[in-house]
Scaffold this motif. Sequence first.
Motif: not given
Length: 201
Positions: A138-141, A166-183
């Motif tokens: 996901l690379t949208t605004p 955004v630190d995304l939460k997409a519900g129980p069935d979808i895993l999310v890996e948040n990537v923040h290069l600035a971190d």
Amino acid sequence: MPRYYRYLGELLENGFERISSDDLSRRMNVTASQIRQDLNNFGGFGQQGYGYNVKFLYGEIAKILGVEKTHNVVVVGAGNLGHAIAKYPGFDRRGFNMLGVFDINSSLIGQKVGDLEIMPVSKLKEFIMGEDIDIIALTTPKEAVEDIISIVKDSKVTAIWNFTPVDLKAGPDILVENVHLADSLLTLSYKQQMRKNNKLE
Ligand code: NAI
């Protein structure tokens, strides 16, 4: 494990059949006992006096990481970051097939990103279902996130590789890996600062 996988992949590409834990530790800049400890957590894999069989270990770590089978990925948001991700050949080599790039901007539709033609986001759901897509990059605004989540809900997508701020939460069935290069950049800056402070003491 991803780091072991990367190093072992390079060793394989360079024709290595086996490697001692000492040699691996020098290359990876970790202690040999750390390597043994890490790998023992998953059942060992080494042999006294032989070291590690590179191909076998690479295959075992692939199983642990879930990349012994391929993953089908689409990139949503064909801007700067989306282009970079969709075109990077290293993901394909690791079993992540980049199968599509989507955008909402009609002036981008039909343009090429590497071998892929940018498709309208209105076709995203249909494509995901037809092509067995299980990961979305996901690379949208950030404003587009809700829309994309509602499109991929109840589809075969089980994971989102999220680059939006955004630190995304997409519900129980979808895993999310948040990537923040600035971190990562801030971590580097912190280490620089620590080194500077230590030199001043
Ligand atoms: P960009 O503006 O070049 O690309 C964004 C693309 O998303 C545009 O082509 C736009 O038309 C498209 N888009 C907007 N709404 C959409 C929708 N509903 N459906 C499909 N496509 C849509 O931006 P850039 O530089 O590529 O950054 C993309 C995102 O990544 C931004 O949210 C940015 O903040 C974030 N970013 C994150 C980084 C990180 O370390 N996680 C690093 C750099 C950027």
